[in-house]
Scaffold this motif. Structure first.
Motif, PDB file in Angstrom:
ATOM      1  N   GLY A  88       0.831  -1.201   0.000  1.00  0.00           N
ATOM      2  CA  GLY A  88       0.000   0.000   0.000  1.00  0.00           C
ATOM      3  C   GLY A  88       0.868   1.254   0.000  1.00  0.00           C
ATOM      4  N   THR A  89       1.907   1.214   0.784  1.00  0.00           N
ATOM      5  CA  THR A  89       2.815   2.367   0.866  1.00  0.00           C
ATOM      6  C   THR A  89       3.401   2.691  -0.510  1.00  0.00           C
ATOM      7  OG1 THR A  89       3.377   1.686   3.101  1.00  0.00           O
ATOM      8  CG2 THR A  89       4.859   3.251   2.052  1.00  0.00           C
ATOM      9  N   ASP A 202      -6.490   7.241   0.734  1.00  0.00           N
ATOM     10  CA  ASP A 202      -5.819   5.990   1.092  1.00  0.00           C
ATOM     11  C   ASP A 202      -6.938   5.028   1.515  1.00  0.00           C
ATOM     12  OD1 ASP A 202      -4.685   3.884   2.451  1.00  0.00           O
ATOM     13  OD2 ASP A 202      -3.495   5.104   3.830  1.00  0.00           O
ATOM     14  N   LYS A 228      -4.202  -6.866   1.417  1.00  0.00           N
ATOM     15  CA  LYS A 228      -5.299  -6.563   2.349  1.00  0.00           C
ATOM     16  C   LYS A 228      -6.603  -6.942   1.621  1.00  0.00           C
ATOM     17  CE  LYS A 228      -2.735  -3.147   5.001  1.00  0.00           C
ATOM     18  NZ  LYS A 228      -2.575  -1.722   5.341  1.00  0.00           N
TER      19      LYS A 228
HETATM   20  C1  PLP Z   1      -1.648  -0.911   5.656  1.00  0.00           C
HETATM   21  C2  PLP Z   1      -1.868   0.521   5.436  1.00  0.00           C
HETATM   22  C3  PLP Z   1      -1.073   1.280   4.570  1.00  0.00           C
HETATM   23  C4  PLP Z   1       0.039   0.724   3.758  1.00  0.00           C
HETATM   24  O1  PLP Z   1       0.664  -0.303   4.294  1.00  0.00           O
HETATM   25  P1  PLP Z   1       1.564  -1.384   3.555  1.00  0.00           P
HETATM   26  O2  PLP Z   1       1.990  -2.198   4.709  1.00  0.00           O
HETATM   27  O3  PLP Z   1       2.651  -0.614   2.926  1.00  0.00           O
HETATM   28  O4  PLP Z   1       0.744  -2.116   2.575  1.00  0.00           O
HETATM   29  C5  PLP Z   1      -1.358   2.605   4.416  1.00  0.00           C
HETATM   30  N1  PLP Z   1      -2.379   3.165   5.067  1.00  0.00           N
HETATM   31  C6  PLP Z   1      -3.161   2.468   5.892  1.00  0.00           C
HETATM   32  C7  PLP Z   1      -4.291   3.156   6.571  1.00  0.00           C
HETATM   33  C8  PLP Z   1      -2.935   1.136   6.102  1.00  0.00           C
HETATM   34  O5  PLP Z   1      -3.747   0.444   6.912  1.00  0.00           O
END
Ligand code: PLP
Length: 424
Positions: A88-89, A202, A228
């Motif tokens: 996600g990041t 996000d 996720k």
């Molecule tokens: C999990 C998450 C991310 C990104 O996380 P990654 O571990 O990089 O996939 C970003 N924002 C929120 C709110 C998250 O829960």
């Protein structure tokens, strides 16, 4: 009465209480399953789409099918969905760098963003390559009583504000997630006054929790992780970016290389799993939501603060349990790990993870490393020692792991047994 009998009673009582949640969740799940199926029908997904290409990934039919399915589901002009997007990041980073230029401002209106984004924004010292180093200004409007404060938002928007950043899920904050109804209102208010600003959400942990998604509410760009919700527990890796054509293209060109983002990128072995994963996702999210409601209900009964409450409506899959005690939080995470299908023999310990400030504990005995649509319990080792509990591919597993973990904690007197007295 034996501990087992008392726990059985506790679980029975909570499961009775959350029947309405189960019904509401089933309804949302049916709706979202139909939405996903429609996307498959529209895209005309065929067996030829289940295999990906290699190398440059030109003319990758599987990739095109996946992206067309995602675009339809999330109501987007364009989708960029790739196994090469690691997390996600990574997806969020591509959206930020792809769409912002020096002197632009990005304003977070949900307070401090998720921990792993802080270095990217330039909020963790002089990290090379951060937005700050490129003279892209990050600002934030804090939440007030856990809610977006439009008054502050309007005070902080300037003529340089290019992007509004909204984090739907709570991250490691003790606040409610932003629901879609609220999101719609906020976006409309902002758009009326500032029609040119990009509203970026996000969407991590939020997919398929409600019937509608942020782009349905007027957002312009969303991003999330395939390990996720939308991966349905099957995706082995990946991230997605959906929204208006120009913003998604800009993000894809940053993720790959200028001009090449939409043209290159092999789906490798993944198209079948990504397609099957998104097909399963509404159901899997439903299982996680029912498990979260059960968890909330059980901890409510034994006197721990939880958020959301068991009967609350949700906009993400995360359940917070406030242990208020470092040792207990750690023990609970260790127990959850012990009842995970993979790596059950490991004892999790708090550690330093890349992107996080301070020690974090993470129980995640998952088939896919770090996948938090699978049962996982984590949190920063800081006051109030809150555990962020989410996922679970089946309700049965969530129930079992929760039951057995609590059994051991009560049996070892790590949780005071008197907390069970109130049940009768
Ligand atoms: C999990 C998450 C991310 C990104 O996380 P990654 O571990 O990089 O996939 C970003 N924002 C929120 C709110 C998250 O829960």
């Amino acid at each position: 009465m034996s501990l087992k009998k008392r726990l059985d009673k506790l679980f029975e009582k909570v499961e009775d209480k959350i029947i309405p949640i189960g019904q509401r969740t089933n309804e949302i799940c049916r709706h979202n399953t139909e939405k996903v199926l429609n996307a498959f029908l529209c895209a005309g997904v065929g067996e030829e789409h289940l295999k990906g290409t290699t190398g440059y990934g030109y003319n990758d039919l599987g990739r095109d099918a996946i992206e067309s399915v995602y675009a339809k589901i999330f109501n987007a002009e364009l989708a960029f969905v790739r196994p090469q997007v690691i997390s996600g990041t990574h997806a969020i980073t591509a959206c930020l760098f792809g769409n912002l230029r020096p002197n632009d401002e990005v304003l977070s209106i949900t307070g401090k963003p998720y921990d792993t984004l802080l270095p990217i924004l330039g909020m963790m010292g002089n990290i090379s390559g951060s937005l700050k180093e490129y003279n892209i200004v990050y600002k934030e409007a804090p939440l007030v009583n856990g809610d977006i404060c439009l008054h502050q938002v309007f005070e902080k928007i300037t003529k340089n504000t290019k992007m509004i950043y909204i984090q739907r899920s709570k991250g490691y904050d003790l606040r409610p997630s932003v629901n879609m109804e609220r999101l719609k209102y906020v976006i409309k208010e902002i758009e009326d006054k500032f029609p040119n600003v990009i509203v970026f959400v996000d969407n991590c942990y939020g997919e398929f929790v409600e019937k509608l998604e942020p782009l349905d509410m007027g957002a312009h760009l969303i991003a999330g992780s395939l390990i996720k919700n939308p991966g349905g527990g099957l995706a082995s890796s990946g991230g997605y970016i959906c929204g208006k054509h120009e913003y998604v293209k800009a993000a894809s060109d940053r993720a790959v290389a200028p001009g090449l983002g939409l043209e290159m990128g092999p789906a490798l072995e993944s198209p079948r799993l990504l397609l099957q994963g998104i097909f399963m996702a509404p159901h899997v999210v439903g299982q996680a939501l029912k498990g979260a409601a059960l968890t909330a209900g059980v901890f409510e009964e034994i006197g721990f603060p939880v958020q959301p409450r068991s009967l609350d409506e949700r906009s993400d899959i995360v359940q917070i349990i406030e242990f208020g005690d470092k040792g207990l939080m750690l023990k609970f995470c260790q127990e959850i790990q012990r009842f995970s299908p993979i790596d059950s023999r490991l004892t999790v310990e708090p550690g330093q993870l890349p992107g996080y400030d301070g020690k974090v504990v993470m129980a995640c005995g998952a088939f896919v490393q770090g996948s938090s649509i699978e049962l996982s319990a984590d949190g920063p080792m800081r006051e109030p020692f809150a555990c962020f509990f989410q996922g679970g591919l089946t309700y049965e597993h969530i129930r079992l792991a929760l039951y057995k973990s609590l059994y051991n904690l009560f049996d070892g007197d790590i949780i005071d047994n008197r907390r069970l007295n109130t049940i009768y």
